[in-house]
Write a protein that holds these residues in place. Sequence first.
Motif, PDB file in Angstrom:
ATOM      1  N   GLU A  97       0.834  -1.206   0.000  1.00 25.89           N
ATOM      2  CA  GLU A  97       0.000   0.000   0.000  1.00 25.89           C
ATOM      3  C   GLU A  97       0.865   1.250   0.000  1.00 25.89           C
ATOM      4  OE1 GLU A  97      -3.585   2.071   2.651  1.00 25.89           O
ATOM      5  OE2 GLU A  97      -2.940   0.011   3.090  1.00 25.89           O
ATOM      6  N   LEU A  98       1.933   1.223   0.779  1.00 25.00           N
ATOM      7  CA  LEU A  98       2.861   2.350   0.812  1.00 25.00           C
ATOM      8  C   LEU A  98       3.450   2.613  -0.570  1.00 25.00           C
ATOM      9  CD1 LEU A  98       5.532   3.132   3.486  1.00 25.00           C
ATOM     10  CD2 LEU A  98       6.189   3.075   1.084  1.00 25.00           C
ATOM     11  N   LEU A  99       3.901   1.551  -1.234  1.00 19.12           N
ATOM     12  CA  LEU A  99       4.527   1.713  -2.549  1.00 19.12           C
ATOM     13  C   LEU A  99       3.535   2.262  -3.572  1.00 19.12           C
ATOM     14  CD1 LEU A  99       6.635  -1.571  -2.695  1.00 19.12           C
ATOM     15  CD2 LEU A  99       7.454   0.741  -2.202  1.00 19.12           C
ATOM     16  N   GLU A 100       2.309   1.763  -3.538  1.00 18.33           N
ATOM     17  CA  GLU A 100       1.300   2.230  -4.489  1.00 18.33           C
ATOM     18  C   GLU A 100       0.987   3.707  -4.281  1.00 18.33           C
ATOM     19  OE1 GLU A 100      -1.956  -0.401  -3.865  1.00 18.33           O
ATOM     20  OE2 GLU A 100      -1.012  -2.093  -4.926  1.00 18.33           O
ATOM     21  N   LYS A 113      10.824  -7.879   2.582  1.00 20.43           N
ATOM     22  CA  LYS A 113      10.245  -6.630   2.081  1.00 20.43           C
ATOM     23  C   LYS A 113      11.011  -5.393   2.548  1.00 20.43           C
ATOM     24  CE  LYS A 113       5.587  -8.417   1.373  1.00 20.43           C
ATOM     25  NZ  LYS A 113       4.137  -8.246   1.641  1.00 20.43           N
ATOM     26  N   ALA A 114      12.049  -5.620   3.340  1.00 22.50           N
ATOM     27  CA  ALA A 114      12.822  -4.486   3.847  1.00 22.50           C
ATOM     28  C   ALA A 114      13.437  -3.677   2.708  1.00 22.50           C
ATOM     29  CB  ALA A 114      13.909  -4.980   4.798  1.00 22.50           C
ATOM     30  N   LYS A 115      13.815  -4.353   1.633  1.00 15.07           N
ATOM     31  CA  LYS A 115      14.482  -3.672   0.517  1.00 15.07           C
ATOM     32  C   LYS A 115      13.619  -2.583  -0.104  1.00 15.07           C
ATOM     33  CE  LYS A 115      12.999  -7.367  -2.637  1.00 15.07           C
ATOM     34  NZ  LYS A 115      13.466  -8.509  -3.477  1.00 15.07           N
ATOM     35  N   TYR A 116      12.314  -2.699   0.019  1.00 12.60           N
ATOM     36  CA  TYR A 116      11.425  -1.705  -0.576  1.00 12.60           C
ATOM     37  C   TYR A 116      11.325  -0.430   0.260  1.00 12.60           C
ATOM     38  CZ  TYR A 116       9.906  -5.740  -3.313  1.00 12.60           C
ATOM     39  OH  TYR A 116       9.870  -6.850  -4.129  1.00 12.60           O
ATOM     40  N   LEU A 117      11.685  -0.527   1.520  1.00 12.79           N
ATOM     41  CA  LEU A 117      11.502   0.603   2.426  1.00 12.79           C
ATOM     42  C   LEU A 117      12.779   1.384   2.697  1.00 12.79           C
ATOM     43  CD1 LEU A 117       9.173  -0.955   5.158  1.00 12.79           C
ATOM     44  CD2 LEU A 117       8.523   0.347   3.126  1.00 12.79           C
ATOM     45  N   VAL A 118      13.910   0.700   2.661  1.00 14.66           N
ATOM     46  CA  VAL A 118      15.173   1.341   3.028  1.00 14.66           C
ATOM     47  C   VAL A 118      15.448   2.520   2.095  1.00 14.66           C
ATOM     48  CG1 VAL A 118      17.665   1.038   3.136  1.00 14.66           C
ATOM     49  CG2 VAL A 118      16.155  -0.713   4.079  1.00 14.66           C
ATOM     50  N   GLY A 119      15.649   3.668   2.673  1.00 15.21           N
ATOM     51  CA  GLY A 119      15.894   4.874   1.899  1.00 15.21           C
ATOM     52  C   GLY A 119      14.639   5.572   1.418  1.00 15.21           C
ATOM     53  N   ASP A 166      12.062  -5.958  15.191  1.00  9.48           N
ATOM     54  CA  ASP A 166      11.863  -6.821  16.364  1.00  9.48           C
ATOM     55  C   ASP A 166      12.764  -8.053  16.378  1.00  9.48           C
ATOM     56  OD1 ASP A 166      10.716  -8.231  14.320  1.00  9.48           O
ATOM     57  OD2 ASP A 166       8.795  -8.556  15.297  1.00  9.48           O
ATOM     58  N   SER A 167      13.871  -8.005  15.635  1.00  2.00           N
ATOM     59  CA  SER A 167      14.787  -9.145  15.645  1.00  2.00           C
ATOM     60  C   SER A 167      16.136  -8.723  15.097  1.00  2.00           C
ATOM     61  CB  SER A 167      14.245 -10.298  14.798  1.00  2.00           C
ATOM     62  OG  SER A 167      14.291  -9.965  13.423  1.00  2.00           O
ATOM     63  N   GLU A 168      17.159  -9.478  15.462  1.00  2.44           N
ATOM     64  CA  GLU A 168      18.479  -9.209  14.897  1.00  2.44           C
ATOM     65  C   GLU A 168      18.472  -9.478  13.392  1.00  2.44           C
ATOM     66  OE1 GLU A 168      23.216 -10.357  15.383  1.00  2.44           O
ATOM     67  OE2 GLU A 168      21.698 -11.567  16.411  1.00  2.44           O
ATOM     68  N   GLY A 169      17.738 -10.504  12.961  1.00  2.47           N
ATOM     69  CA  GLY A 169      17.685 -10.828  11.548  1.00  2.47           C
ATOM     70  C   GLY A 169      17.147  -9.682  10.711  1.00  2.47           C
ATOM     71  N   LEU A 170      16.084  -9.034  11.203  1.00  4.08           N
ATOM     72  CA  LEU A 170      15.520  -7.904  10.475  1.00  4.08           C
ATOM     73  C   LEU A 170      16.478  -6.713  10.509  1.00  4.08           C
ATOM     74  CD1 LEU A 170      13.246  -6.601   8.902  1.00  4.08           C
ATOM     75  CD2 LEU A 170      12.052  -6.172  11.069  1.00  4.08           C
ATOM     76  N   MET A 171      17.100  -6.498  11.639  1.00  2.21           N
ATOM     77  CA  MET A 171      18.076  -5.421  11.753  1.00  2.21           C
ATOM     78  C   MET A 171      19.229  -5.639  10.761  1.00  2.21           C
ATOM     79  SD  MET A 171      19.308  -3.899  15.432  1.00  2.21           S
ATOM     80  CE  MET A 171      20.140  -5.388  15.962  1.00  2.21           C
ATOM     81  N   LYS A 172      19.692  -6.870  10.668  1.00  5.14           N
ATOM     82  CA  LYS A 172      20.781  -7.216   9.752  1.00  5.14           C
ATOM     83  C   LYS A 172      20.389  -6.971   8.305  1.00  5.14           C
ATOM     84  CE  LYS A 172      23.735 -11.150   8.460  1.00  5.14           C
ATOM     85  NZ  LYS A 172      24.050 -12.573   8.768  1.00  5.14           N
ATOM     86  N   GLU A 173      19.179  -7.360   7.924  1.00 10.59           N
ATOM     87  CA  GLU A 173      18.739  -7.197   6.541  1.00 10.59           C
ATOM     88  C   GLU A 173      18.552  -5.726   6.183  1.00 10.59           C
ATOM     89  OE1 GLU A 173      17.530  -7.928   2.622  1.00 10.59           O
ATOM     90  OE2 GLU A 173      18.772  -9.028   4.060  1.00 10.59           O
ATOM     91  N   ILE A 174      17.996  -4.951   7.093  1.00  8.86           N
ATOM     92  CA  ILE A 174      17.854  -3.515   6.839  1.00  8.86           C
ATOM     93  C   ILE A 174      19.231  -2.883   6.657  1.00  8.86           C
ATOM     94  CG2 ILE A 174      17.143  -1.317   7.866  1.00  8.86           C
ATOM     95  CD1 ILE A 174      14.841  -2.866   9.218  1.00  8.86           C
ATOM     96  N   ARG A 202      21.959  -4.352   5.648  1.00 13.56           N
ATOM     97  CA  ARG A 202      22.531  -4.818   4.380  1.00 13.56           C
ATOM     98  C   ARG A 202      21.985  -4.008   3.208  1.00 13.56           C
ATOM     99  NH1 ARG A 202      21.890  -8.621   0.213  1.00 13.56           N
ATOM    100  NH2 ARG A 202      19.724  -9.059   0.774  1.00 13.56           N
ATOM    101  N   GLN A 203      20.689  -3.789   3.211  1.00 17.20           N
ATOM    102  CA  GLN A 203      20.080  -3.017   2.135  1.00 17.20           C
ATOM    103  C   GLN A 203      20.534  -1.556   2.169  1.00 17.20           C
ATOM    104  OE1 GLN A 203      18.358  -4.207  -0.352  1.00 17.20           O
ATOM    105  NE2 GLN A 203      18.144  -6.306   0.428  1.00 17.20           N
ATOM    106  N   ALA A 204      20.687  -1.013   3.360  1.00 19.13           N
ATOM    107  CA  ALA A 204      21.128   0.372   3.493  1.00 19.13           C
ATOM    108  C   ALA A 204      22.572   0.536   3.019  1.00 19.13           C
ATOM    109  CB  ALA A 204      20.987   0.825   4.942  1.00 19.13           C
TER     110      ALA A 204
END
Length: 235
Positions: free
Chosen positions: A60-63, A85-91, A100-108, A110-112
């Motif tokens: 919805e955000l992207l649209e 879906k983190a890649k769509y939001l970063v930046g 809410d997790s180290e895994g999500l923090m790591k992926e954000i 990485r994308q950043a």
Amino acid sequence: MSIAENIAQVKANIARAAEAAGRDPNEILLVGATKMNDAARVREAIAAGLPCCGENRVQELLEKHEQGAYEGAELHFIGTLQKNKAKYLVGLVSLIHSVDSEGLMKEISRQAEKRGLVQDILLEINTGYEASKSGIAPEELPALLQKAGNYPGIRVRGLMTIPPICRAPEENLPYFRLLRQLFIDNGEKKYDNVHMDFMSMGMSGDYEAAIACGANMVRVGTAIFGQRHYPVGQN
């Protein structure tokens, strides 16, 4: 009441709650929870003085972003976020509230790093220990803050919570007070990539109680846009 009238009323309530707590109303950011409101309604809210939009759903955000819905306002992501879906939001958004997790923090991170930037995030705390909700348990916070230093593409800017559904706003005070104490206790410690600036708590039914407990970001949807009407099987 119109969206403009609702925003004016919410801002007046924020000011009154802040002043009652001996705080400056200008330090509290009103984040309009724009889920299920189309681009035209979002633009109407921004024109009426909404300073920040918060979306719950990536698609919805992207649209709506493609439609220019958020021009003139800050954009945050406030919903549950899956790693893929983190890649769509970063930046694209200035702040992600719901890490809410180290895994999500790591992926954000990485994308950043791929984009040569640092993404601001909040850590979501499950203050009510509800199995149905995302967020880390309060006692897990120090360990996750310690790990933030491993990920140069993120910067932790504070904490967020969604308390259990209550019948009256004052019933949420213990959860808001718990987040404030976590904010204070961990803000006194030195963690790499951590700057304890923001407490995101309080929604349409309880944002004044949250402000009394120190919130400087409130996420208000229904009080601005009216009741949402969900299709059958959705929430």
